[in-house]
Scaffold this motif. Structure first.
Motif, short mmCIF file in Angstrom:
data_model
loop_
_atom_site.label_atom_id
_atom_site.label_comp_id
_atom_site.label_asym_id
_atom_site.label_seq_id
_atom_site.Cartn_x
_atom_site.Cartn_y
_atom_site.Cartn_z
N GLY A 50 0.82 -1.21 0.00
CA GLY A 50 0.00 0.00 0.00
C GLY A 50 0.85 1.25 0.00
O GLY A 50 0.56 2.23 -0.71
N LEU A 51 1.92 1.24 0.77
CA LEU A 51 2.83 2.38 0.81
C LEU A 51 3.50 2.58 -0.55
O LEU A 51 3.63 3.71 -1.02
CB LEU A 51 3.87 2.15 1.89
N SER A 52 3.87 1.50 -1.20
CA SER A 52 4.47 1.60 -2.54
C SER A 52 3.49 2.20 -3.54
O SER A 52 3.87 2.99 -4.41
CB SER A 52 4.92 0.22 -3.02
N LEU A 53 2.22 1.83 -3.42
CA LEU A 53 1.20 2.40 -4.30
C LEU A 53 1.10 3.91 -4.10
O LEU A 53 0.97 4.67 -5.06
CB LEU A 53 -0.15 1.74 -4.05
N LEU A 54 1.16 4.34 -2.84
CA LEU A 54 1.11 5.78 -2.56
C LEU A 54 2.32 6.50 -3.14
O LEU A 54 2.20 7.61 -3.67
CB LEU A 54 1.02 6.02 -1.05
N GLU A 55 3.48 5.88 -3.04
CA GLU A 55 4.69 6.49 -3.60
C GLU A 55 4.60 6.60 -5.11
O GLU A 55 5.00 7.62 -5.69
CB GLU A 55 5.92 5.67 -3.19
N ARG A 56 4.07 5.58 -5.76
CA ARG A 56 3.93 5.64 -7.22
C ARG A 56 2.91 6.71 -7.62
O ARG A 56 3.10 7.42 -8.61
CB ARG A 56 3.53 4.27 -7.77
N LEU A 57 1.85 6.83 -6.82
CA LEU A 57 0.86 7.88 -7.10
C LEU A 57 1.51 9.25 -6.97
O LEU A 57 1.28 10.13 -7.81
CB LEU A 57 -0.32 7.76 -6.12
N GLN A 58 2.34 9.43 -5.97
CA GLN A 58 3.03 10.70 -5.78
C GLN A 58 3.90 11.03 -7.01
O GLN A 58 3.91 12.17 -7.48
CB GLN A 58 3.88 10.66 -4.52
N ARG A 59 4.60 10.04 -7.52
CA ARG A 59 5.41 10.26 -8.73
C ARG A 59 4.52 10.62 -9.92
O ARG A 59 4.86 11.50 -10.71
CB ARG A 59 6.27 9.04 -9.04
N ASP A 60 3.39 9.93 -10.05
CA ASP A 60 2.46 10.24 -11.14
C ASP A 60 1.97 11.68 -11.03
O ASP A 60 1.92 12.40 -12.04
CB ASP A 60 1.23 9.31 -11.09
N ALA B 142 3.42 14.18 -9.62
CA ALA B 142 4.52 15.13 -9.86
C ALA B 142 4.73 15.37 -11.35
O ALA B 142 5.23 16.43 -11.74
CB ALA B 142 5.80 14.61 -9.22
N THR B 143 4.34 14.42 -12.18
CA THR B 143 4.54 14.56 -13.62
C THR B 143 3.24 14.78 -14.38
O THR B 143 3.24 14.83 -15.60
CB THR B 143 5.25 13.31 -14.20
N GLY B 144 2.14 14.88 -13.66
CA GLY B 144 0.85 15.07 -14.32
C GLY B 144 -0.26 14.45 -13.52
O GLY B 144 -0.40 14.69 -12.33
N GLU B 145 -1.03 13.63 -14.16
CA GLU B 145 -2.17 12.96 -13.54
C GLU B 145 -1.87 11.46 -13.41
O GLU B 145 -1.18 10.88 -14.24
CB GLU B 145 -3.43 13.14 -14.40
#
Length: 106
Positions: free
Chosen positions: A45-55, A57-60
């Protein structure tokens, strides 16, 4: 004639516990294994949140990312473990908040 001395008595030391044996014992301990699995699921779940944060940062975020998060939260059951439970519930809540920001419910 020389008398031969009796053979020396060498005490037998108890076997030492090796690191490999301790690791094997821990791996076979159902409580340790259960905690490892619970921690791994919370970490997902934490990894999913980190990937969402990267998304973000670069858009949607992609719809697939949001679907993956929704699927995770739907299948996630916070553990009763006193050490892991509160952290896992915080991760779950954060995932739910992020999904709500994108008008998704899980």
């Amino acid at each position: 004639m020389h008398a031969t001395p009796p053979p020396a008595v060498v005490p037998i030391a108890p076997p030492t516990t090796s690191v490999a044996m301790l690791v094997a014992m821990a791996a076979n301990d159902p409580v340790v294994e259960q905690r490892r699995k619970l921690a791994a699921e919370a970490d997902r779940g934490l990894s999913l949140l980190e990937r969402l944060q990267r998304d973000l940062a670069t858009g949607e975020p992609t719809p697939e990312r949001l679907e993956e998060m929704a699927a995770w939260v739907e299948g996630f059951t916070p553990p009763d473990d006193p050490a892991l439970g509160p952290v896992a519930r915080e991760i779950e809540l954060r995932v739910r908040v992020e999904l709500a920001k994108h008008d998704l419910r899980a």
